[in-house]
Scaffold this motif. Structure first.
Motif, PDB file in Angstrom:
ATOM      1  N   UNK A   1       0.810  -1.211   0.000  1.00  0.00           N
ATOM      2  CA  UNK A   1       0.000   0.000   0.000  1.00  0.00           C
ATOM      3  C   UNK A   1       0.843   1.260   0.000  1.00  0.00           C
ATOM      4  N   UNK A   2       1.969   1.238   0.720  1.00  0.00           N
ATOM      5  CA  UNK A   2       2.851   2.409   0.748  1.00  0.00           C
ATOM      6  C   UNK A   2       3.400   2.714  -0.637  1.00  0.00           C
ATOM      7  N   UNK A   3       3.710   1.671  -1.399  1.00  0.00           N
ATOM      8  CA  UNK A   3       4.160   1.876  -2.776  1.00  0.00           C
ATOM      9  C   UNK A   3       3.046   2.530  -3.598  1.00  0.00           C
ATOM     10  N   UNK A   4       1.819   2.070  -3.399  1.00  0.00           N
ATOM     11  CA  UNK A   4       0.691   2.585  -4.174  1.00  0.00           C
ATOM     12  C   UNK A   4       0.368   4.041  -3.852  1.00  0.00           C
ATOM     13  N   UNK A   5       0.462   4.428  -2.575  1.00  0.00           N
ATOM     14  CA  UNK A   5       0.070   5.789  -2.186  1.00  0.00           C
ATOM     15  C   UNK A   5       1.264   6.731  -2.077  1.00  0.00           C
ATOM     16  N   UNK A   6       2.441   6.297  -2.530  1.00  0.00           N
ATOM     17  CA  UNK A   6       3.630   7.141  -2.421  1.00  0.00           C
ATOM     18  C   UNK A   6       3.433   8.538  -3.024  1.00  0.00           C
ATOM     19  N   UNK A   7       2.808   8.667  -4.205  1.00  0.00           N
ATOM     20  CA  UNK A   7       2.598  10.032  -4.735  1.00  0.00           C
ATOM     21  C   UNK A   7       1.722  10.887  -3.827  1.00  0.00           C
ATOM     22  N   UNK A   8       0.724  10.282  -3.182  1.00  0.00           N
ATOM     23  CA  UNK A   8      -0.112  11.047  -2.255  1.00  0.00           C
ATOM     24  C   UNK A   8       0.686  11.468  -1.021  1.00  0.00           C
ATOM     25  N   UNK A   9       1.579  10.607  -0.566  1.00  0.00           N
ATOM     26  CA  UNK A   9       2.444  10.979   0.549  1.00  0.00           C
ATOM     27  C   UNK A   9       3.332  12.158   0.168  1.00  0.00           C
ATOM     28  N   UNK A  10       3.908  12.094  -1.040  1.00  0.00           N
ATOM     29  CA  UNK A  10       4.789  13.176  -1.490  1.00  0.00           C
ATOM     30  C   UNK A  10       4.039  14.484  -1.667  1.00  0.00           C
ATOM     31  N   UNK A  11       2.719  14.411  -1.840  1.00  0.00           N
ATOM     32  CA  UNK A  11       1.901  15.621  -1.946  1.00  0.00           C
ATOM     33  C   UNK A  11       1.435  16.121  -0.582  1.00  0.00           C
ATOM     34  N   UNK A  12       1.782  15.391   0.483  1.00  0.00           N
ATOM     35  CA  UNK A  12       1.352  15.795   1.823  1.00  0.00           C
ATOM     36  C   UNK A  12      -0.101  15.496   2.107  1.00  0.00           C
ATOM     37  N   UNK A  13      -0.674  14.545   1.370  1.00  0.00           N
ATOM     38  CA  UNK A  13      -2.106  14.245   1.511  1.00  0.00           C
ATOM     39  C   UNK A  13      -2.339  13.180   2.575  1.00  0.00           C
ATOM     40  N   UNK A  14      -1.775  13.402   3.770  1.00  0.00           N
ATOM     41  CA  UNK A  14      -1.917  12.395   4.821  1.00  0.00           C
ATOM     42  C   UNK A  14      -3.367  12.134   5.221  1.00  0.00           C
ATOM     43  N   UNK A  15      -4.274  13.154   5.222  1.00  0.00           N
ATOM     44  CA  UNK A  15      -5.657  12.871   5.634  1.00  0.00           C
ATOM     45  C   UNK A  15      -6.492  12.149   4.587  1.00  0.00           C
ATOM     46  N   UNK A  16      -5.955  11.878   3.380  1.00  0.00           N
ATOM     47  CA  UNK A  16      -6.772  11.225   2.356  1.00  0.00           C
ATOM     48  C   UNK A  16      -7.154   9.816   2.804  1.00  0.00           C
ATOM     49  N   UNK A  17      -8.351   9.341   2.426  1.00  0.00           N
ATOM     50  CA  UNK A  17      -8.793   8.008   2.878  1.00  0.00           C
ATOM     51  C   UNK A  17      -7.817   6.888   2.540  1.00  0.00           C
ATOM     52  N   UNK A  18      -7.210   6.925   1.350  1.00  0.00           N
ATOM     53  CA  UNK A  18      -6.284   5.849   0.976  1.00  0.00           C
ATOM     54  C   UNK A  18      -5.051   5.855   1.866  1.00  0.00           C
ATOM     55  N   UNK A  19      -4.511   7.030   2.142  1.00  0.00           N
ATOM     56  CA  UNK A  19      -3.338   7.106   3.017  1.00  0.00           C
ATOM     57  C   UNK A  19      -3.710   6.688   4.440  1.00  0.00           C
ATOM     58  N   UNK A  20      -4.874   7.109   4.912  1.00  0.00           N
ATOM     59  CA  UNK A  20      -5.324   6.710   6.250  1.00  0.00           C
ATOM     60  C   UNK A  20      -5.490   5.195   6.315  1.00  0.00           C
ATOM     61  N   UNK A  21      -6.030   4.607   5.235  1.00  0.00           N
ATOM     62  CA  UNK A  21      -6.188   3.155   5.213  1.00  0.00           C
ATOM     63  C   UNK A  21      -4.863   2.436   5.306  1.00  0.00           C
ATOM     64  N   UNK A  22      -3.866   2.869   4.523  1.00  0.00           N
ATOM     65  CA  UNK A  22      -2.548   2.236   4.558  1.00  0.00           C
ATOM     66  C   UNK A  22      -1.891   2.455   5.926  1.00  0.00           C
ATOM     67  N   UNK A  23      -2.058   3.648   6.486  1.00  0.00           N
ATOM     68  CA  UNK A  23      -1.500   3.918   7.821  1.00  0.00           C
ATOM     69  C   UNK A  23      -2.044   2.941   8.850  1.00  0.00           C
ATOM     70  N   UNK A  24      -3.332   2.643   8.766  1.00  0.00           N
ATOM     71  CA  UNK A  24      -3.927   1.715   9.728  1.00  0.00           C
ATOM     72  C   UNK A  24      -3.469   0.272   9.506  1.00  0.00           C
ATOM     73  N   UNK A  25      -3.014  -0.055   8.297  1.00  0.00           N
ATOM     74  CA  UNK A  25      -2.410  -1.377   8.106  1.00  0.00           C
ATOM     75  C   UNK A  25      -1.144  -1.511   8.942  1.00  0.00           C
ATOM     76  N   UNK A  26      -0.429  -0.400   9.118  1.00  0.00           N
ATOM     77  CA  UNK A  26       0.768  -0.410   9.960  1.00  0.00           C
ATOM     78  C   UNK A  26       0.410  -0.299  11.445  1.00  0.00           C
ATOM     79  N   UNK A  27      -0.457   0.655  11.795  1.00  0.00           N
ATOM     80  CA  UNK A  27      -0.700   0.928  13.217  1.00  0.00           C
ATOM     81  C   UNK A  27      -1.592  -0.124  13.871  1.00  0.00           C
TER      82      UNK A  27
END
Length: 420
Positions: free
Chosen positions: A36-62
């Protein structure tokens, strides 16, 4: 022939299946999180941490990797550390049945934006969290040994429930939007209560027993650990209760307390490493040291960001360093705990009857070292590329991270299949 460290063995230890299935599920979540981190890497680089996809991947880790691992580890750890097993093995198995499918549904709802799936998953995993918190609380209530570890786990148990309440409010907001402009404040509160009040308190309590055991460390004392427990609990409590108060209460006081608590933990860990009687570090303890270094980097970033109110990319990089630093600390302990469990349950009954391998010989040190290097390098590249706004660099860092995860996952799979 060599037996494992006796400090991890206990006559009241749970069946191998209970921690084992938690570790297997956690490793699967880690693999999914790395992909998931590979998939959302462009969103991370844009600072889009609150986006649903980034939040979903974050919860896979946390929730997926870190919290599922904590659950499995505590089931094995409690009889040793506190002299009390988990209160109910049956409830522990029931917790797994609610928590893991619920988390999968919750993350799926975020990644594919399905409100019914998201809310159903949140409710189901919430039942699992409540069952776990109640079971852990009942176990702690029966323990007579109330040392640093006990207080750390007691505080963590409380803040796990607080984290759940805050998380359910955020999950409902994704469907009904009642938080409005306060969503980012609520998200930051949820994140820091979860990491400071739940995860870091567990890390302080468990590491206070495991690091001296794995490092053969004596004479390090516990004053920094006691300070860490008090400061982290105070910081998480102030944040949870006062996040709607003026900035001095809602931001500055909690930030200072949480930062001081993390610093105290790092100082305690440093003392364990400095007082060790085992000069050569194995791959697991080298990775743990690197993970602690990443947490130090995150701590150094927090102050300037809070003062200067940094950009979304800078805050995203900060969160990455903290979450992945904790993730790597957990990954490091898999190289200690999983080999022990396999040895204890499968090779232990043969002790004294025939030559047996050492615990450390159940896995190859070379690939473990490579995995650790890739995990650390991937985290640093991903965080730096995110801060600089480079989608290509962020994806490259995420790929390195995923390769490290894949190597460790293969090693854990091979370990789980080892037989005498």
């Amino acid at each position: 022939m060599s037996a494992p460290a006796p400090g991890l063995a206990a006559t009241m230890a749970p069946p191998f299946l209970l921690p084992g299935k938690h570790f297997a599920a956690a490793m699967l979540f880690l693999l999914l999180g790395a992909v998931g981190a590979v998939a959302v890497a462009p969103e991370l680089a844009a600072g889009a941490f609150p986006s649903p996809r980034v939040v979903g991947v974050t919860h896979l880790f946390t929730l997926g990797w870190i919290t599922t691992s904590i659950m499995g580890a505590l089931y094995q750890f409690l009889p040793v550390a506190l002299g009390e097993p988990i209160r109910s093995i049956r409830v522990a198995h029931l917790t797994f049945l609610f928590y893991v499918p619920g988390l999968a549904a919750f993350v799926g709802g975020l990644l594919f934006w399905s409100s019914p799936l998201l809310l159903a998953g949140a409710a189901t995993l919430g039942v699992g969290v409540i069952l776990f918190a109640g079971n852990l609380g009942a176990s702690l209530g029966r323990a007579s040994n109330r040392d640093v570890t006990w207080w750390a786990l007691a505080g963590a148990d409380l803040f796990l429930v607080v984290t759940l309440v805050l998380g359910l409010a955020l999950a409902g907001n994704l469907r009904y939007g009642y938080l409005g402009a306060a969503r980012l404040t609520a998200l930051g509160t949820h994140l820091h209560v979860a990491l400071g009040g739940w995860v870091l308190l567990v890390m302080v309590g468990v590491a206070h027993r495991l690091l001296p055991m794995f490092l053969l460390s004596h004479g390090a004392g516990d004053r920094f650990a006691r300070a860490a427990v008090a400061l982290l609990a105070a910081g998480a409590g102030t944040l949870a209760l006062g996040h709607h108060a003026p900035p001095i209460v809602s931001r500055w006081v909690p930030a200072l307390l949480l930062a001081a608590g993390l610093l105290a933990f790092l100082l305690q860990a440093r003392r364990f490493y400095r007082h060790r009687h085992r000069p050569a570090l194995d791959p697991g303890m080298r990775l743990a040291a690197a993970a602690l270094g990443l947490l130090g980097v995150g701590l150094a970033l927090a102050g300037p960001l809070l003062i200067a109110r940094g950009s979304p990319r800078a805050w995203t990089a900060y969160v990455l360093v903290i979450v992945l630093g904790i993730s790597l600390f957990v990954a490091a302990h898999y190289y200690k705990i999983v080999p022990f469990l396999v040895w204890y349950h499968r090779f232990g009954p043969l002790a004294g009857k025939r030559p047996l391998p050492r615990v450390s010989e159940l896995y190859a040190a070379g690939p473990a070292t490579a995995a650790g290097g890739l995990l650390v390098a991937g985290t640093l590249v991903l965080a730096l590329a995110t801060a600089l706004g480079s989608p290509l660099g962020a994806r490259g860092g995420a790929v390195l991270l995923a390769l490290g995860v894949a190597i460790e996952a293969v090693q854990m799979l091979l370990l789980s299949r080892r037989m005498p």
